[in-house]
Design a protein around this motif. Structure first.
Motif, mmCIF file in Angstrom:
data_model
loop_
_atom_site.group_PDB
_atom_site.id
_atom_site.type_symbol
_atom_site.label_atom_id
_atom_site.label_comp_id
_atom_site.label_asym_id
_atom_site.label_seq_id
_atom_site.Cartn_x
_atom_site.Cartn_y
_atom_site.Cartn_z
ATOM 1 N N GLY A 126 -30.170 8.899 13.114
ATOM 2 C CA GLY A 126 -31.360 9.546 13.644
ATOM 3 C C GLY A 126 -31.977 10.553 12.693
ATOM 4 N N GLU A 127 -31.678 10.457 11.400
ATOM 5 C CA GLU A 127 -32.254 11.375 10.428
ATOM 6 C C GLU A 127 -33.694 10.971 10.106
ATOM 7 N N ALA A 128 -34.487 11.946 9.715
ATOM 8 C CA ALA A 128 -35.826 11.632 9.225
ATOM 9 C C ALA A 128 -35.701 10.870 7.904
ATOM 10 N N LEU A 129 -36.606 9.928 7.694
ATOM 11 C CA LEU A 129 -36.558 9.144 6.463
ATOM 12 C C LEU A 129 -36.733 10.054 5.261
ATOM 13 N N SER A 130 -35.767 10.019 4.356
ATOM 14 C CA SER A 130 -35.840 10.829 3.148
ATOM 15 C C SER A 130 -36.592 10.035 2.080
ATOM 16 N N ARG A 131 -37.913 10.225 2.037
ATOM 17 C CA ARG A 131 -38.690 9.505 1.031
ATOM 18 C C ARG A 131 -38.276 9.912 -0.376
ATOM 19 N N TRP A 132 -37.876 11.167 -0.517
ATOM 20 C CA TRP A 132 -37.418 11.666 -1.817
ATOM 21 C C TRP A 132 -36.257 10.821 -2.334
ATOM 22 N N ARG A 133 -35.224 10.641 -1.498
ATOM 23 C CA ARG A 133 -34.045 9.897 -1.950
ATOM 24 C C ARG A 133 -34.297 8.392 -1.955
ATOM 25 N N LEU A 134 -35.206 7.917 -1.112
ATOM 26 C CA LEU A 134 -35.564 6.507 -1.160
ATOM 27 C C LEU A 134 -36.203 6.176 -2.506
ATOM 28 N N VAL A 135 -37.144 7.029 -2.929
ATOM 29 C CA VAL A 135 -37.807 6.807 -4.221
ATOM 30 C C VAL A 135 -36.796 6.847 -5.354
ATOM 31 N N TRP A 136 -35.909 7.837 -5.330
ATOM 32 C CA TRP A 136 -34.934 7.931 -6.413
ATOM 33 C C TRP A 136 -33.899 6.815 -6.347
ATOM 34 N N GLY A 137 -33.640 6.314 -5.142
ATOM 35 C CA GLY A 137 -32.774 5.147 -5.039
ATOM 36 C C GLY A 137 -33.394 3.928 -5.701
ATOM 37 N N LEU A 285 -32.862 6.806 -17.099
ATOM 38 C CA LEU A 285 -33.586 6.752 -15.832
ATOM 39 C C LEU A 285 -32.614 6.790 -14.647
ATOM 40 N N ALA A 286 -31.521 6.034 -14.745
ATOM 41 C CA ALA A 286 -30.540 6.025 -13.661
ATOM 42 C C ALA A 286 -29.855 7.376 -13.516
ATOM 43 N N LEU A 287 -29.550 8.020 -14.635
ATOM 44 C CA LEU A 287 -28.952 9.356 -14.568
ATOM 45 C C LEU A 287 -29.914 10.357 -13.946
ATOM 46 N N ALA A 288 -31.201 10.250 -14.287
ATOM 47 C CA ALA A 288 -32.199 11.143 -13.697
ATOM 48 C C ALA A 288 -32.281 10.932 -12.196
ATOM 49 N N ALA A 289 -32.219 9.663 -11.754
ATOM 50 C CA ALA A 289 -32.264 9.366 -10.321
ATOM 51 C C ALA A 289 -31.032 9.939 -9.615
ATOM 52 N N LEU A 290 -29.888 9.802 -10.248
ATOM 53 C CA LEU A 290 -28.653 10.334 -9.668
ATOM 54 C C LEU A 290 -28.743 11.846 -9.510
ATOM 55 N N PHE A 291 -29.239 12.528 -10.537
ATOM 56 C CA PHE A 291 -29.338 13.990 -10.490
ATOM 57 C C PHE A 291 -30.399 14.451 -9.487
ATOM 58 N N CYS A 292 -31.589 13.859 -9.571
ATOM 59 C CA CYS A 292 -32.683 14.289 -8.693
ATOM 60 C C CYS A 292 -32.386 13.967 -7.235
ATOM 61 N N GLY A 293 -31.594 12.920 -7.007
ATOM 62 C CA GLY A 293 -31.229 12.576 -5.635
ATOM 63 C C GLY A 293 -30.346 13.608 -4.977
ATOM 64 N N GLN A 294 -29.731 14.480 -5.771
ATOM 65 C CA GLN A 294 -28.895 15.548 -5.208
ATOM 66 C C GLN A 294 -29.736 16.770 -4.830
ATOM 67 N N LEU A 295 -30.997 16.809 -5.261
ATOM 68 C CA LEU A 295 -31.872 17.932 -4.944
ATOM 69 C C LEU A 295 -32.569 17.694 -3.614
ATOM 70 N N ARG A 296 -33.003 18.771 -2.999
ATOM 71 C CA ARG A 296 -33.646 18.674 -1.699
ATOM 72 C C ARG A 296 -34.990 19.394 -1.725
ATOM 73 N N PRO A 297 -36.092 18.658 -1.534
ATOM 74 C CA PRO A 297 -37.404 19.301 -1.520
ATOM 75 C C PRO A 297 -37.567 20.188 -0.296
ATOM 76 N N ARG A 298 -38.356 21.240 -0.438
ATOM 77 C CA ARG A 298 -38.616 22.131 0.694
ATOM 78 C C ARG A 298 -39.901 21.688 1.414
ATOM 79 N N THR A 299 -39.913 21.920 2.714
ATOM 80 C CA THR A 299 -41.118 21.659 3.495
ATOM 81 C C THR A 299 -42.091 22.826 3.318
#
Length: 305
Positions: A126-137, A285-299
Motif C-alpha cells: 500500500g505504499e505510494a508509487l516511488s517514481r524516483w526509485r522506479l526511474v532509477w530502477g 550508470l548502474a552505480l549511479a542508479a544504485l546510489f541515487c536509489g538510496q536517496l529520498r526526495p523531499r515533498t
C-alpha cells in the motif's frame, strides 16, 4: 505575477547509521554476483536442482543449529511460503539461467527485480508509487544491460523464462518479508536458517527424482558448494534479511544491481574479459542508479517520500 517552483530537493536516506546498514546489506548482492562464475567454473554441469539444494539445505540446517529456534504458530506456513519463493523456486531458476544463458544475459534479467519490487510495494504494502526509485530502477537495468550484453549474447527461451521467473519469485518474497516482518526474538541468522531449510526441503524430493546426485564431485566442486552455501547462502541471506528489516524495501531492492556488476568484475579479474567504453559507461550508470536509489526526495512540505 507568476512564480516558479524549484525541484524537490533530494536528501540522504538517513544518518550514518543507516548508511552503514546499507553498506553491510550491499555485501549480500555483491557476494551473489559470484554465483555465475562459481556455477560455470566449479560445479558439475547440468545439475541446477542439486546445486540449489546444496546451497540451501546444509546452510539452513547450520543456521538452525546456530539460532536454536524453530518457527512457531503461523510462522510455520509463512516460513514455507518465504522459503519457497526466496529459495525453493529462486535458486533452481537462478542456476538454470546461469547454465543456459551467458552470465550477462542472466544478470540483466535479474536486474529487473527492483522495478518489480517498486510496483509490488504499491500493490501489497500500500505504499505510494516511488517514481524516483522506479526511474532509477529502469536506469540501473539499462546500465547493467550496457555492461553485460553484447552481440554474442544468447537468448535461450528456457533460460530467459528462468531468469525472469527467478526475479519475480524473489521480488515477491522480499515484499512479503517486508509485510510480515521478522518475528520478535528471532535473529537474522535464525530467520535465514528457517527459509534456507524450508526451501531446501521443498527442493529435496524434486532433486532426487529429476536429477539425482552428480556422478563425480571433485575438490573444486566441493569448494564451490561450500562457497555458495556458507557465504552466498547463510551469511549473505543473514545480512540481507537484517537489512530488509531496517531499510525501505524499494531502496534495498536496488542494491541488487551490485550482483551483475560484481559478476562483470569477476569476469574481468578471473576470466580475462575486458570492458569497452560502452560497458564502462553502463557500469557508471548502474552505480549511479544504485546510489541515487538510496536517496529520498523531499515533498513540498519538507517530508521525505
Amino acid at each position: 505575477m507568476t512564480t516558479t517552483r524549484s525541484p524537490a530537493p533530494v536528501t540522504g536516506q538517513a544518518t550514518g547509521g543507516a548508511a552503514l546498514v546499507t553498506a553491510v546489506t550491499a555485501l549480500a548482492p555483491a557476494v551473489w554476483g559470484t554465483t555465475y562464475f562459481v556455477t560455470t567454473a566449479f560445479l558439475p554441469a547440468d545439475h541446477p536442482l542439486f546445486a540449489a539444494l546444496m546451497r540451501a539445505l546444509p546452510a539452513g540446517l547450520l543456521g538452525l543449529l546456530i539460532a536454536r529456534r524453530l518457527p512457531h504458530g503461523d510462522w510455520w506456513w509463512k516460513t514455507l511460503v518465504l522459503g519457497t519463493l526466496n529459495i525453493g523456486i529462486f535458486f533452481p531458476l537462478l542456476f538454470v539461467a546461469a547454465e543456459r544463458l551467458p552470465g550477462g544475459v542472466a544478470a540483466t534479467l535479474g536486474a529487473t527485480q527492483p522495478i518489480l519490487v517498486t510496483f509490488l510495494a504499491v500493490i501489497v504494502l500500500g505504499e505510494a508509487l516511488s517514481r524516483w526509485r522506479l526511474v532509477w530502477g529502469l536506469v540501473g537495468a539499462v546500465g547493467v544491460g550496457m555492461v553485460v550484453l553484447g552481440p554474442g549474447a544468447g537468448f535461450d527461451p528456457v533460460g530467459i523464462f528462468a531468469g525472469i521467473g527467478g526475479a519475480a519469485s524473489m521480488g515477491t518474497g522480499v515484499i512479503l518479508i517486508k509485510r510480515w516482518g521478522r518475528p520478535a526474538g528471532v535473529s537474522a541468522v535464525g530467520f535465514a536458517g528457517w527459509q534456507l531449510s524450508a526451501g531446501g526441503l521443498v527442493l529435496l524430493v524434486p532433486t532426487l527424482l529429476i536429477e539425482g546426485v552428480p556422478e563425480t564431485i571433485d575438490g573444486a566442486g566441493l569448494l564451490g558448494y561450500l562457497w555458495l552455501g556458507l557465504i552466498g547462502g547463510l551469511l549473505a541471506y543473514t545480512l540481507w534479511f537484517r537489512g530488509l528489516g531496517r531499510l525501505r524495501v524499494t531502496a534495498t531492492a536496488l542494491l541488487g544491481l551490485l550482483s551483475p556488476l560484481v559478476a562483470a568484475t569477476v569476469g574481468v579479474a578471473f576470466v580475462g574479459e575486458s570492458l569497452n567504453l560502452v560497458q564502462l559507461a553502463g557500469f557508471a550508470l548502474a552505480l549511479a542508479a544504485l546510489f541515487c536509489g538510496q536517496l529520498r526526495p523531499r515533498t513540498e512540505n519538507g517530508e521525505r517520500k
